[in-house]
Write a protein that holds these residues in place. Structure first.
Motif, PDB file in Angstrom:
ATOM      1  N   TYR A  48       0.961  -1.037  -0.019  1.00  0.00           N
ATOM      2  CA  TYR A  48      -0.034   0.475   0.113  1.00  0.00           C
ATOM      3  C   TYR A  48       0.876   1.389   0.255  1.00  0.00           C
ATOM      4  O   TYR A  48       1.713   1.629   1.211  1.00  0.00           O
ATOM      5  CB  TYR A  48      -1.102  -0.374   0.701  1.00  0.00           C
ATOM      6  CG  TYR A  48      -2.321   0.832   1.176  1.00  0.00           C
ATOM      7  CD1 TYR A  48      -3.026   0.649   0.526  1.00  0.00           C
ATOM      8  CD2 TYR A  48      -1.767   2.066   1.888  1.00  0.00           C
ATOM      9  CE1 TYR A  48      -4.225   1.668   0.156  1.00  0.00           C
ATOM     10  CE2 TYR A  48      -3.127   3.052   1.750  1.00  0.00           C
ATOM     11  CZ  TYR A  48      -3.821   2.656   1.042  1.00  0.00           C
ATOM     12  OH  TYR A  48      -5.077   3.459   0.423  1.00  0.00           O
ATOM     13  N   CYS A  54      -3.464   4.275  -2.350  1.00  0.00           N
ATOM     14  CA  CYS A  54      -3.616   3.354  -2.904  1.00  0.00           C
ATOM     15  C   CYS A  54      -2.924   2.561  -2.600  1.00  0.00           C
ATOM     16  O   CYS A  54      -2.182   2.407  -2.238  1.00  0.00           O
ATOM     17  CB  CYS A  54      -4.036   3.852  -4.063  1.00  0.00           C
ATOM     18  SG  CYS A  54      -2.413   4.668  -4.746  1.00  0.00           S
ATOM     19  N   TYR A 112     -10.366  13.066  -4.327  1.00  0.00           N
ATOM     20  CA  TYR A 112      -8.483  12.889  -4.584  1.00  0.00           C
ATOM     21  C   TYR A 112      -7.778  14.322  -4.195  1.00  0.00           C
ATOM     22  O   TYR A 112      -8.434  15.442  -3.980  1.00  0.00           O
ATOM     23  CB  TYR A 112      -7.600  12.914  -6.068  1.00  0.00           C
ATOM     24  CG  TYR A 112      -7.954  11.302  -6.935  1.00  0.00           C
ATOM     25  CD1 TYR A 112      -8.939  10.323  -6.832  1.00  0.00           C
ATOM     26  CD2 TYR A 112      -6.870  11.902  -7.535  1.00  0.00           C
ATOM     27  CE1 TYR A 112      -9.094   9.800  -7.611  1.00  0.00           C
ATOM     28  CE2 TYR A 112      -7.131  10.470  -8.228  1.00  0.00           C
ATOM     29  CZ  TYR A 112      -7.659   9.440  -7.955  1.00  0.00           C
ATOM     30  OH  TYR A 112      -8.152   7.390  -8.930  1.00  0.00           O
ATOM     31  N   LYS A 116      -1.149  12.411  -3.679  1.00  0.00           N
ATOM     32  CA  LYS A 116      -2.058  12.135  -5.094  1.00  0.00           C
ATOM     33  C   LYS A 116      -2.976  12.742  -6.486  1.00  0.00           C
ATOM     34  O   LYS A 116      -2.740  12.443  -7.574  1.00  0.00           O
ATOM     35  CB  LYS A 116      -3.446  10.361  -4.585  1.00  0.00           C
ATOM     36  CG  LYS A 116      -3.970  10.106  -5.280  1.00  0.00           C
ATOM     37  CD  LYS A 116      -5.201   9.257  -4.919  1.00  0.00           C
ATOM     38  CE  LYS A 116      -5.867   8.582  -5.999  1.00  0.00           C
ATOM     39  NZ  LYS A 116      -6.653   7.163  -4.635  1.00  0.00           N
TER      40      LYS A 116
END
Length: 173
Positions: A48, A54, A112, A116
Motif C-alpha cells: 500500500y 492507494c 482525490y 495523489k
C-alpha cells in the motif's frame, strides 16, 4: 482464430477511460476488463502506498490472469498504466487526454487530494501516459484522443467503432 482485436484504453485517472470502455463494450460486443476491478476482485496487490493513499498493483499477477483472456481476443482493457503489459497483448492503444483544469475538478470531485491529486494532474500536464504508450508499443498503434466533453466522448466512441469495423473486415470477421 481470435474473437476480435484487443484494445487498450489508457490515460490518467479521471480522463474517461471506464466510461469509454463500457460504451465501446456495449456497442461492439467486445469484453471490457477494468484492470482496477480485476485487481480488487482477486487481491492482486503488493502493498500500500501511504503517501498516495492507494494499493500497489502486483503487475505480474495481473499479466498472468490476463494472458489466456488476451489470447482469446476481443478484449477492451482499461487501466491508467500501460508499460507493464506485453507489446503482443494489443492490436491498438488509445490514450485519452483531458484539459488540466477539467481533470483537476474531476479528481477533486472523486475525493482525490494532496499528493495523489497533484501527481495525477502533473502526470497529465507532462503527458506521461502518452509517452509511456509510445515507448511501450509501436507508435503506429498508439492514438491520442481528446476527452474533455460529451461530444469528444461520442466522437471517440465512433472513431474506435470505425476502426473496429475495418479491423473485422481485414480479418474476415
Amino acid at each position: 482464430m481470435k474473437k476480435g482485436p484487443n484494445i487498450l484504453i489508457t490515460g490518467t485517472p479521471g480522463v474517461g477511460k471506464s466510461t469509454l470502455a463500457q460504451q465501446l463494450s456495449e456497442h461492439s460486443g467486445l469484453e471490457w476488463i477494468s484492470v482496477g476491478d480485476l485487481a480488487k476482485d482477486n487481491n492482486f496487490f503488493d502493498g500500500y502506498d501511504e503517501e498516495r493513499d492507494c494499493p500497489v498493483l502486483d503487475e505480474d499477477k495481473v499479466i498472468d490472469e490476463l494472458e489466456d483472456m488476451i489470447a482469446e481476443g476481443g478484449k477492451i482493457i482499461d487501466y491508467h498504466g500501460c508499460d507493464f503489459f506485453p507489446e503482443r497483448f494489443f492490436d491498438i492503444v488509445f490514450v485519452l487526454r483531458t484539459d488540466n483544469t477539467l481533470l483537476y475538478d474531476r479528481l477533486a470531485n472523486r475525493g482525490y487530494q494532496g499528493k495523489k491529486l497533484e501527481d495525477n494532474v502533473e502526470c497529465e500536464i507532462m503527458a506521461v501516459l502518452r509517452d509511456e504508450a509510445k515507448e511501450s508499443y509501436d507508435e503506429k498503434i498508439v492514438h491520442e484522443l481528446e476527452s474533455n466533453t460529451v461530444d469528444n466522448m461520442e466522437d471517440n466512441l465512433q472513431r474506435i467503432l470505425t476502426w473496429l469495423a475495418v479491423w473485422k473486415k481485414n480479418h474476415g470477421c
